[in-house]
Motif scaffolding. Sequence first.
Motif, PDB file in Angstrom:
ATOM      1  N   ARG A  76      30.383 -25.932 -36.936  1.00  0.00           N
ATOM      2  CA  ARG A  76      28.990 -26.896 -37.102  1.00  0.00           C
ATOM      3  C   ARG A  76      28.044 -25.996 -36.507  1.00  0.00           C
ATOM      4  NH1 ARG A  76      30.757 -30.784 -34.618  1.00  0.00           N
ATOM      5  NH2 ARG A  76      30.233 -30.405 -32.395  1.00  0.00           N
ATOM      6  N   ASN A  77      28.372 -25.261 -35.225  1.00  0.00           N
ATOM      7  CA  ASN A  77      27.375 -24.356 -34.786  1.00  0.00           C
ATOM      8  C   ASN A  77      27.366 -22.913 -35.033  1.00  0.00           C
ATOM      9  OD1 ASN A  77      26.668 -26.836 -33.549  1.00  0.00           O
ATOM     10  ND2 ASN A  77      27.276 -26.361 -31.435  1.00  0.00           N
ATOM     11  N   LYS A  78      28.285 -22.749 -36.115  1.00  0.00           N
ATOM     12  CA  LYS A  78      28.188 -21.141 -36.350  1.00  0.00           C
ATOM     13  C   LYS A  78      28.531 -20.114 -35.220  1.00  0.00           C
ATOM     14  CE  LYS A  78      25.188 -21.728 -40.438  1.00  0.00           C
ATOM     15  NZ  LYS A  78      24.941 -23.276 -40.450  1.00  0.00           N
ATOM     16  N   LEU A  79      29.653 -20.652 -34.624  1.00  0.00           N
ATOM     17  CA  LEU A  79      30.161 -19.782 -33.638  1.00  0.00           C
ATOM     18  C   LEU A  79      31.268 -18.919 -33.905  1.00  0.00           C
ATOM     19  CD1 LEU A  79      30.328 -22.321 -30.659  1.00  0.00           C
ATOM     20  CD2 LEU A  79      28.335 -21.275 -31.388  1.00  0.00           C
ATOM     21  N   ASP A  80      31.311 -17.747 -33.147  1.00  0.00           N
ATOM     22  CA  ASP A  80      32.171 -16.779 -33.728  1.00  0.00           C
ATOM     23  C   ASP A  80      32.754 -15.769 -32.647  1.00  0.00           C
ATOM     24  OD1 ASP A  80      34.005 -14.651 -34.700  1.00  0.00           O
ATOM     25  OD2 ASP A  80      32.516 -14.031 -36.105  1.00  0.00           O
ATOM     26  N   LEU A  81      34.004 -16.085 -31.770  1.00  0.00           N
ATOM     27  CA  LEU A  81      34.227 -15.444 -30.844  1.00  0.00           C
ATOM     28  C   LEU A  81      34.725 -14.065 -30.880  1.00  0.00           C
ATOM     29  CD1 LEU A  81      36.433 -18.419 -29.308  1.00  0.00           C
ATOM     30  CD2 LEU A  81      34.076 -17.512 -28.328  1.00  0.00           C
ATOM     31  N   SER A  82      34.700 -13.620 -32.209  1.00  0.00           N
ATOM     32  CA  SER A  82      35.317 -12.473 -32.453  1.00  0.00           C
ATOM     33  C   SER A  82      34.057 -11.548 -33.142  1.00  0.00           C
ATOM     34  CB  SER A  82      36.378 -12.318 -33.285  1.00  0.00           C
ATOM     35  OG  SER A  82      36.100 -13.092 -34.733  1.00  0.00           O
ATOM     36  N   VAL A  88      25.581 -13.433 -30.933  1.00  0.00           N
ATOM     37  CA  VAL A  88      26.353 -14.587 -31.483  1.00  0.00           C
ATOM     38  C   VAL A  88      27.608 -14.765 -30.499  1.00  0.00           C
ATOM     39  CG1 VAL A  88      27.772 -15.116 -33.275  1.00  0.00           C
ATOM     40  CG2 VAL A  88      25.632 -13.965 -33.819  1.00  0.00           C
ATOM     41  N   ARG A  89      28.102 -13.511 -30.136  1.00  0.00           N
ATOM     42  CA  ARG A  89      29.440 -13.729 -29.384  1.00  0.00           C
ATOM     43  C   ARG A  89      29.011 -14.199 -28.171  1.00  0.00           C
ATOM     44  NH1 ARG A  89      33.269 -11.067 -26.188  1.00  0.00           N
ATOM     45  NH2 ARG A  89      31.743  -9.466 -25.509  1.00  0.00           N
ATOM     46  N   ILE A  93      30.759 -18.035 -26.693  1.00  0.00           N
ATOM     47  CA  ILE A  93      31.280 -18.060 -25.222  1.00  0.00           C
ATOM     48  C   ILE A  93      30.814 -19.171 -24.461  1.00  0.00           C
ATOM     49  CG2 ILE A  93      32.149 -16.857 -23.140  1.00  0.00           C
ATOM     50  CD1 ILE A  93      32.244 -14.189 -24.925  1.00  0.00           C
ATOM     51  N   ARG A  94      29.502 -19.099 -24.438  1.00  0.00           N
ATOM     52  CA  ARG A  94      28.789 -20.141 -23.515  1.00  0.00           C
ATOM     53  C   ARG A  94      28.961 -21.436 -23.977  1.00  0.00           C
ATOM     54  NH1 ARG A  94      24.768 -23.395 -23.372  1.00  0.00           N
ATOM     55  NH2 ARG A  94      24.404 -23.403 -25.662  1.00  0.00           N
ATOM     56  N   GLN A  95      28.979 -21.901 -25.253  1.00  0.00           N
ATOM     57  CA  GLN A  95      29.330 -23.069 -25.704  1.00  0.00           C
ATOM     58  C   GLN A  95      30.631 -23.551 -25.375  1.00  0.00           C
ATOM     59  OE1 GLN A  95      27.648 -24.729 -29.369  1.00  0.00           O
ATOM     60  NE2 GLN A  95      25.902 -23.050 -29.410  1.00  0.00           N
ATOM     61  N   ILE A  96      31.656 -22.559 -25.779  1.00  0.00           N
ATOM     62  CA  ILE A  96      32.833 -22.904 -25.434  1.00  0.00           C
ATOM     63  C   ILE A  96      33.322 -23.085 -24.080  1.00  0.00           C
ATOM     64  CG2 ILE A  96      35.413 -22.102 -25.621  1.00  0.00           C
ATOM     65  CD1 ILE A  96      34.043 -22.773 -28.162  1.00  0.00           C
ATOM     66  N   ALA A 129      38.820  -6.331 -30.349  1.00  0.00           N
ATOM     67  CA  ALA A 129      38.411  -6.303 -29.052  1.00  0.00           C
ATOM     68  C   ALA A 129      37.761  -7.377 -28.341  1.00  0.00           C
ATOM     69  CB  ALA A 129      37.910  -4.888 -28.943  1.00  0.00           C
ATOM     70  N   SER A 130      36.481  -7.735 -29.239  1.00  0.00           N
ATOM     71  CA  SER A 130      35.803  -8.900 -29.057  1.00  0.00           C
ATOM     72  C   SER A 130      36.255 -10.215 -28.932  1.00  0.00           C
ATOM     73  CB  SER A 130      34.742  -9.008 -30.352  1.00  0.00           C
ATOM     74  OG  SER A 130      33.803  -7.913 -30.497  1.00  0.00           O
ATOM     75  N   MET A 131      37.461 -10.343 -29.884  1.00  0.00           N
ATOM     76  CA  MET A 131      38.185 -11.487 -29.573  1.00  0.00           C
ATOM     77  C   MET A 131      38.831 -11.501 -28.239  1.00  0.00           C
ATOM     78  SD  MET A 131      38.468 -14.564 -31.241  1.00  0.00           S
ATOM     79  CE  MET A 131      39.606 -16.018 -30.961  1.00  0.00           C
TER      80      MET A 131
END
Length: 293
Positions: A76-82, A88-89, A93-96, A129-131
Amino acid sequence: MSTKWLPSLLIPEIYFPVKDQEGMSSYLIEQHATEGFYKSFEISDIKSEQERKQIGCLVERYNIEVTQWLPSLIKRNKLDLSSLNPQVRGESIRQIKENLYFASECGAGSVALISGGDPGPEQKTTAFASMFDSLSEICEEAAKYPINVLIEPIGYKASLNGLLGPINLVSHMIDRLKENYENIGLVFDTAHIALNEEDIFNALQLTKSHITGIHLSNAVLDKDSLIYGDNHIPVGEPGFLTMDLMNQFLRKAGRILNREVKVAIEVRNGNFDECRTMENKIRKIQKSLLSNL
């Protein structure tokens, strides 16, 4: 210890038409907890503080477990941990992290996450690595509550093109995270594994030290079928997940997991009037499966 099975109700799927309706998750948890069969409930993110606190009270009153799933929030918020994009990353992280607090208000013992998409072979190593870095930050924050962080491998062949799809890569990621964090685990989804053209029994063996939850999810594997893919269909044909296969799978899981494991049947119901009928059906199936273990 032997494997202890906790029957779990996947509310966002069984009650899909009303999953985002305020007050519905707490109502359904209380209704089903009173009946006494389910010992675990799986919910989406809950926007209302009042409802979160209501769920937290139900957890204590009925001595149940709650897992909060955050893929809906992520999408919904177009998040992407990787993500390869630092902004964006960082926002992801902030929202999670913010939702870890909200999950704690619900009395949740776990939150479940998914990765972003596969950016292609040239950037895949950087995305991993980002994930890893994102999950490290989240695990560290989650330990304060304390909350377990769960990863669900997602499809990378049928539709979703997920970075953390292949089961060996997911297992390797969790192995590395466990060097520093104890609160990391895996939810095993049979449909995702099968649609990734991997054998569910081999995948079970590979991930046995990480599994804390199992979703018995069916799918049509015939690529020529109009319903090929991860459509959360009922158990049985034309999908691959039959009663016999589920019995075999849970018997093997029971022999090798030797811990407390939540088990849910994942069927998405699109008609509100049929939600309770669907829940009755999957409850009967769960009771039959667990009675044979």
